[in-house]
Design a protein around this motif. Structure first.
Motif, PDB file in Angstrom:
ATOM      1  N   ILE A 111     -22.405 -73.247  93.547  1.00  0.00           N
ATOM      2  CA  ILE A 111     -22.853 -73.253  92.688  1.00  0.00           C
ATOM      3  C   ILE A 111     -23.556 -74.428  92.274  1.00  0.00           C
ATOM      4  CG2 ILE A 111     -22.516 -73.514  90.003  1.00  0.00           C
ATOM      5  CD1 ILE A 111     -20.170 -71.636  91.477  1.00  0.00           C
ATOM      6  N   GLN A 112     -23.106 -75.375  92.577  1.00  0.00           N
ATOM      7  CA  GLN A 112     -23.817 -77.330  92.248  1.00  0.00           C
ATOM      8  C   GLN A 112     -24.788 -77.236  93.197  1.00  0.00           C
ATOM      9  OE1 GLN A 112     -20.249 -79.945  92.988  1.00  0.00           O
ATOM     10  NE2 GLN A 112     -19.314 -79.267  91.474  1.00  0.00           N
ATOM     11  N   SER A 113     -25.591 -77.005  94.402  1.00  0.00           N
ATOM     12  CA  SER A 113     -26.725 -76.838  94.931  1.00  0.00           C
ATOM     13  C   SER A 113     -27.549 -76.537  94.155  1.00  0.00           C
ATOM     14  CB  SER A 113     -26.202 -75.853  96.204  1.00  0.00           C
ATOM     15  OG  SER A 113     -26.127 -74.670  96.204  1.00  0.00           O
ATOM     16  N   GLY A 114     -27.490 -75.498  93.332  1.00  0.00           N
ATOM     17  CA  GLY A 114     -28.117 -74.788  92.434  1.00  0.00           C
ATOM     18  C   GLY A 114     -28.739 -73.465  92.511  1.00  0.00           C
ATOM     19  N   ASP A 115     -27.948 -72.944  93.067  1.00  0.00           N
ATOM     20  CA  ASP A 115     -28.397 -71.811  94.202  1.00  0.00           C
ATOM     21  C   ASP A 115     -28.364 -70.634  92.671  1.00  0.00           C
ATOM     22  OD1 ASP A 115     -28.350 -69.821  96.556  1.00  0.00           O
ATOM     23  OD2 ASP A 115     -27.479 -68.105  94.866  1.00  0.00           O
ATOM     24  N   ALA A 116     -29.634 -69.998  92.920  1.00  0.00           N
ATOM     25  CA  ALA A 116     -30.156 -69.128  91.918  1.00  0.00           C
ATOM     26  C   ALA A 116     -28.489 -67.838  90.932  1.00  0.00           C
ATOM     27  CB  ALA A 116     -31.418 -68.684  91.804  1.00  0.00           C
ATOM     28  N   ASP A 117     -28.151 -66.675  92.504  1.00  0.00           N
ATOM     29  CA  ASP A 117     -27.344 -66.372  92.442  1.00  0.00           C
ATOM     30  C   ASP A 117     -25.899 -66.758  91.865  1.00  0.00           C
ATOM     31  OD1 ASP A 117     -29.235 -64.687  92.926  1.00  0.00           O
ATOM     32  OD2 ASP A 117     -29.148 -64.518  95.008  1.00  0.00           O
ATOM     33  N   ALA A 118     -25.292 -68.088  92.789  1.00  0.00           N
ATOM     34  CA  ALA A 118     -24.227 -68.927  92.419  1.00  0.00           C
ATOM     35  C   ALA A 118     -24.016 -68.797  91.031  1.00  0.00           C
ATOM     36  CB  ALA A 118     -23.715 -69.985  93.062  1.00  0.00           C
ATOM     37  N   VAL A 119     -25.101 -69.658  90.418  1.00  0.00           N
ATOM     38  CA  VAL A 119     -25.277 -70.158  89.430  1.00  0.00           C
ATOM     39  C   VAL A 119     -24.856 -68.465  88.359  1.00  0.00           C
ATOM     40  CG1 VAL A 119     -26.637 -71.334  86.843  1.00  0.00           C
ATOM     41  CG2 VAL A 119     -26.780 -72.195  89.365  1.00  0.00           C
ATOM     42  N   ALA A 120     -25.698 -67.728  88.326  1.00  0.00           N
ATOM     43  CA  ALA A 120     -25.761 -66.351  87.571  1.00  0.00           C
ATOM     44  C   ALA A 120     -24.828 -66.096  87.395  1.00  0.00           C
ATOM     45  CB  ALA A 120     -26.556 -65.125  87.342  1.00  0.00           C
ATOM     46  N   ILE A 121     -23.810 -65.941  88.661  1.00  0.00           N
ATOM     47  CA  ILE A 121     -22.351 -65.061  88.989  1.00  0.00           C
ATOM     48  C   ILE A 121     -20.721 -65.840  87.515  1.00  0.00           C
ATOM     49  CG2 ILE A 121     -20.717 -64.896  90.392  1.00  0.00           C
ATOM     50  CD1 ILE A 121     -22.377 -63.708  92.146  1.00  0.00           C
ATOM     51  N   TYR A 122     -21.397 -67.223  88.400  1.00  0.00           N
ATOM     52  CA  TYR A 122     -20.545 -68.421  87.540  1.00  0.00           C
ATOM     53  C   TYR A 122     -20.958 -69.057  86.027  1.00  0.00           C
ATOM     54  CZ  TYR A 122     -18.308 -73.027  86.021  1.00  0.00           C
ATOM     55  OH  TYR A 122     -17.432 -73.630  85.725  1.00  0.00           O
ATOM     56  N   ASN A 123     -22.186 -68.315  85.350  1.00  0.00           N
ATOM     57  CA  ASN A 123     -22.300 -68.079  83.600  1.00  0.00           C
ATOM     58  C   ASN A 123     -21.660 -66.821  83.458  1.00  0.00           C
ATOM     59  OD1 ASN A 123     -23.049 -70.896  84.026  1.00  0.00           O
ATOM     60  ND2 ASN A 123     -25.364 -69.893  84.119  1.00  0.00           N
ATOM     61  N   GLU A 124     -22.175 -65.444  84.631  1.00  0.00           N
ATOM     62  CA  GLU A 124     -21.608 -64.407  83.702  1.00  0.00           C
ATOM     63  C   GLU A 124     -19.855 -64.488  83.482  1.00  0.00           C
ATOM     64  OE1 GLU A 124     -22.118 -59.392  85.374  1.00  0.00           O
ATOM     65  OE2 GLU A 124     -23.140 -61.088  86.288  1.00  0.00           O
ATOM     66  N   PHE A 125     -19.214 -64.202  84.392  1.00  0.00           N
ATOM     67  CA  PHE A 125     -17.922 -64.420  84.214  1.00  0.00           C
ATOM     68  C   PHE A 125     -16.867 -65.603  83.416  1.00  0.00           C
ATOM     69  CE2 PHE A 125     -19.193 -61.502  87.115  1.00  0.00           C
ATOM     70  CZ  PHE A 125     -18.520 -60.255  86.815  1.00  0.00           C
ATOM     71  N   ASN A 126     -17.415 -66.422  82.383  1.00  0.00           N
ATOM     72  CA  ASN A 126     -16.940 -67.441  81.818  1.00  0.00           C
ATOM     73  C   ASN A 126     -16.968 -68.181  82.302  1.00  0.00           C
ATOM     74  OD1 ASN A 126     -17.589 -65.415  79.208  1.00  0.00           O
ATOM     75  ND2 ASN A 126     -14.951 -64.260  80.318  1.00  0.00           N
ATOM     76  N   LYS A 127     -17.329 -68.877  83.091  1.00  0.00           N
ATOM     77  CA  LYS A 127     -17.546 -70.341  83.803  1.00  0.00           C
ATOM     78  C   LYS A 127     -16.162 -70.460  84.482  1.00  0.00           C
ATOM     79  CE  LYS A 127     -21.607 -72.348  81.367  1.00  0.00           C
ATOM     80  NZ  LYS A 127     -21.616 -74.052  80.123  1.00  0.00           N
ATOM     81  N   GLN A 128     -15.649 -69.429  84.905  1.00  0.00           N
ATOM     82  CA  GLN A 128     -14.443 -68.863  85.682  1.00  0.00           C
ATOM     83  C   GLN A 128     -14.081 -69.298  87.356  1.00  0.00           C
ATOM     84  OE1 GLN A 128     -11.799 -66.331  84.740  1.00  0.00           O
ATOM     85  NE2 GLN A 128     -12.502 -66.156  82.822  1.00  0.00           N
ATOM     86  N   ALA A 129     -13.833 -70.346  87.683  1.00  0.00           N
ATOM     87  CA  ALA A 129     -14.087 -71.538  88.776  1.00  0.00           C
ATOM     88  C   ALA A 129     -13.651 -70.418  89.545  1.00  0.00           C
ATOM     89  CB  ALA A 129     -13.372 -72.468  89.325  1.00  0.00           C
TER      90      ALA A 129
END
Length: 439
Positions: A111-129
């Motif tokens: 996510i921190q690398s800026g991968d678009a798919d990873a960031v999208a999933i992280y935001n979609e599920f309420n930023k749950q790590a």
């Protein structure tokens, strides 16, 4: 002759009453046996075994299944259902293997690398790590093979009567059957009482008609006239030796039956359902969210006892989920005070009995529901089975051993088949010997 007729009717009535008592006692005993059989029949150990994958190495898929259930199933389903995170059905088609390996090992780094798919999933599920797992590439690939095989995908259960699904009805089948037997016995009792009343009324009508007929159409001597026209004396009924013997017999039978039930029930806590310090719902966790039992009771497949989950296991999810709940706050307080949660033990065996969970679950392949009942449907857990010695022995006598592919059993099975036509059960392997369970 008239007195003989009346005496015969009286004897017939007493005999009929006695036969009703004996017949009902036999029916009650038979119903109780059937109810016990229904209550003690668990889920078939092989009924929930998954089919071997049509593609891929079965050993790899099996290893992936174990890893998935122990680590992933608490947040993900192998199908399309969303639990905490997304359903994983078809994930190998949506994402490349290289991407999935990076995500499972360290999702936050991706996510921190800026991968678009990873960031999208992280935001979609309420930023749950998502926790990072120290899995090797081969272990992650085995999990992906299990997901791709489709073995973890459960089809929607067929709807039963009045909207009840088949899955729901399976869990309550034993309880429903037991209730049906109890209702059946009540109906039988009511029918017997009605028949008895009808018979008494019929005998009284016959006696009245016979008396009127004899008084009008027959010339009777003095003795017969006295017998026909005598008034019924209730004192003679309770003074009769036959009636007293019948009442005494019924009293003794009832007293003995109650005494046996009380004596045989000593130490049996079937149905025991204590209040727990935290309102934990197995129906929500194991049923609705399909969290594998082994995730919380982590030693059930490798130890003598199934461990009680620590507060830290609860915090794997509840550090982010329902943090405002009053019940979850009790977990936080226990952790802050460094105190264990005082769960109340439900299933207790006497100290003189040896029981090993791993021997039954890992080696024997017994499902949790076999002994614990429809645990996935219980809001508050209760003791489902009687856990008596007879109950255990019956299971050992009826449960066949899976000896295929195990050379240890080859000679034993050969000797058994030479002397018996029955299945090679646990009892055939010494499962009913006293020293197996008693020190």
């Amino acid at each position: 002759m008239i007195s003989c007729i009346l005496k015969t009717q009286s004897r017939f009535f007493c005999a009929f009453l006695l036969s009703l008592v004996v017949s009902f006692g036999a029916l009650a005993q038979e119903g109780a046996s059937e109810q016990a059989d229904v209550a003690t029949k668990g889920v078939d150990p092989g009924a929930t075994a998954g089919a071997e994958a049509s593609t891929g190495d079965p050993a790899v898929i099996s290893a992936g299944e174990s890893l998935f259930k122990n680590n992933c199933a608490v947040c993900h389903s192998a199908g399309s259902d969303v639990i905490v995170g997304p359903g994983l059905q078809g994930v190998t088609e949506r994402r490349s293997e290289a991407w999935l390996l990076k995500w499972v090992k360290n999702s936050q780094a991706l996510i921190q690398s800026g991968d678009a798919d990873a960031v999208a999933i992280y935001n979609e599920f309420n930023k749950q790590a998502m926790p990072s797992f120290a899995f090797s590439d081969d272990e992650i690939k085995s999990i992906l093979a299990y997901i791709s095989s489709g073995q973890g995908v459960t089809s929607a259960p067929a709807a039963g009567p009045e909207g009840v699904t088949a899955g729901e009805s399976v869990g309550t089948e034993a309880v429903g059957a037991a209730s049906a037997i109890g209702g059946y016995l009540d109906i039988v009792l009511v029918v017997l009482i009605i028949v008895l009343i009808v018979l008494v009324v019929t005998l009284l009508l016959i006696t009245s008609l016979l008396k009127n007929y004899l008084n009008k159409n027959r010339t009777l001597n003095e003795y017969d006239t006295e017998v026909v026209n005598q008034r019924f004396d209730f004192s003679k009924v309770y003074k009769s030796k036959a009636v007293r013997a019948l009442v005494l017999l019924i009293f003794v039978v009832v007293l003995v039956d109650l005494s046996i039930d009380k004596v045989m029930g000593i130490g049996i806590q079937q149905g025991y359902q204590p209040k727990q310090p935290i309102a934990f719902s197995h129906k929500l966790h194991a049923g609705d969210h399909q969290i594998d039992c082994n995730y919380c009771h982590s030693t059930v497949y490798k130890s003598r006892s199934a461990s009680i989950p620590s507060a830290n296991i609860c915090m794997n999810c509840h550090s982010q989920i329902k943090t405002e709940s009053a019940e979850i706050q009790k977990i936080y307080k226990a952790i802050e005070r460094n105190e264990p949660i005082q769960w109340v033990r439900i299933h207790n065996l006497p100290d003189l009995a040896y029981f090993n969970h791993s021997q039954h679950t890992k080696v024997g392949g017994i499902e949790c529901q076999t002994c614990h009942g429809p645990i996935q449907e219980m809001e508050v857990v209760y003791q489902y089975s009687p856990l008596t010695m007879g109950w255990c022995i019956d299971c050992h006598r009826e449960t066949p051993l899976n000896t295929e592919g195990n050379e240890y059993y080859d000679k034993l099975v050969e000797l058994h088949d030479a002397s018996s036509k029955g299945a090679f059960t646990v009892a055939s392997n010494g499962g009913t010997e006293c020293s197996k369970c008693h020190y």
